[in-house]
Write a protein that holds these residues in place. Structure first.
Motif: not given
Length: 313
Positions: A111-117
């Motif tokens: 899920d963190f990848g969504a914020a990072a993207r």
């Protein structure tokens, strides 16, 4: 936060923006965001689903579900048109003098990848005052901090994008750098993807881009949590995983999601220079009209056997 300190923080933020420097910390704890959230210079962007946002969210947060920041179904890592992204940013009340804090679910490390993207996309559009809530909405709720269901009314801005092309790697650029010993390609996917044992539905063939090394996105989190490690721990992970400095580091995955975590870790937390993201990643790379250089691609027979096994499993 005491009123004087809040005013001081807002002034410092504005000063940093005026000189083009990033004053905002890339990661905020729930307590840190709670201190900042009522400032008129802060905009909290909740990228969870509309249903999750409606059920409960951080007071003052605006809703912009992750899908709005993504490309088409066959290659979701592609950037949407710039004018569409600019309209989204304007309608969220974001401009260059606004400190934008991205909040995802915090459900897991993926899920963190969504914020990072989303953070990367905003930076690519020319914004610099950016942060991610470490641990997302889950960490906020676990901390017992306020939530509500009110939908704030925000005024649209006149934001105009100034694309930061130093952050993006195109397919053509990646292809040109494959044999460059001063450029490091980093595959952020789990190791079974990297080894060609499994593939994403968006990838035409399994395997990885030629000459890449594997730096799994999950390495950047405290074990068993979705909490990003400290800057000191991140620097130690980077030193161990990428001991030889490169003139450029290009992060990729299947659709630019896990890769955004590697980019964020190396560029924003560790502070490495010239870290880029290949947003369309292997979905685009493997769908090219002519086959592009790959490693760890199973033979045709192995791929057929794997497909048959998947059908009966």
């Amino acid at each position: 936060m005491k009123p004087f300190f809040r005013l001081f923080a807002a002034a410092a933020l504005a000063t940093g923006a005026a000189f083009g420097a990033q004053a905002a910390a890339p990661l905020l704890t729930p307590a840190e965001l709670n201190d900042l959230r009522t400032s008129p210079t802060v905009r909290i962007v909740d990228i969870r689903s509309a249903a999750d946002y409606s059920a409960n969210h951080i007071p003052g947060a605006v809703s912009a579900p992750y899908a709005q920041w993504r490309g088409p179904a066959d290659s979701p890592g592609q950037l949407p048109p710039t004018d569409k992204l600019a309209d989204l940013v304007r309608n969220l009340g974001i401009d260059k003098n606004v400190h934008t804090v991205v909040v995802s679910t915090g459900a897991d490390q993926t899920d963190f990848g969504a914020a990072a993207r989303v953070y990367w996309t905003l930076k690519y559009l020319g914004l610099s005052e950016l942060s991610i809530l470490n641990g997302g909405a889950k960490a906020w709720a676990d901390a017992g901090l306020p939530q509500d269901q009110a939908v704030p009314s925000v005024a649209a801005t006149s934001f105009q994008p100034a694309l930061n092309t130093s952050l993006i790697a195109t397919q053509e650029h990646v292809l040109a750098q494959i044999d460059n010993p001063r450029v490091q390609l980093v595959d952020a996917r789990p190791s079974n993807f990297f080894r060609g044992e499994v593939k994403a539905p968006t990838a035409k063939v399994p395997g990885t881009i030629r000459s890449a090394l594997n730096l799994e996105h999950s390495k950047w989190f405290k074990p068993g949590t979705a909490i990003f490690v400290s800057a000191e721990e991140a620097k130690a992970i980077a030193a161990q995983s990428l001991p030889d400095p490169a003139d450029e580091t290009i992060s990729f995955c299947n659709t630019g999601h896990w890769a955004a975590t590697d980019w964020f870790a190396l560029s924003e937390v560790v502070g490495q220079k010239n870290v880029t993201l290949y947003p369309a990643s292997l979905a685009e790379w493997t769908q090219a009209p002519e086959a592009l250089p790959m490693d760890n691609v199973p033979s045709r027979g192995q791929q057929i056997l794997k497909s048959l096994k998947d059908l009966v499993s």
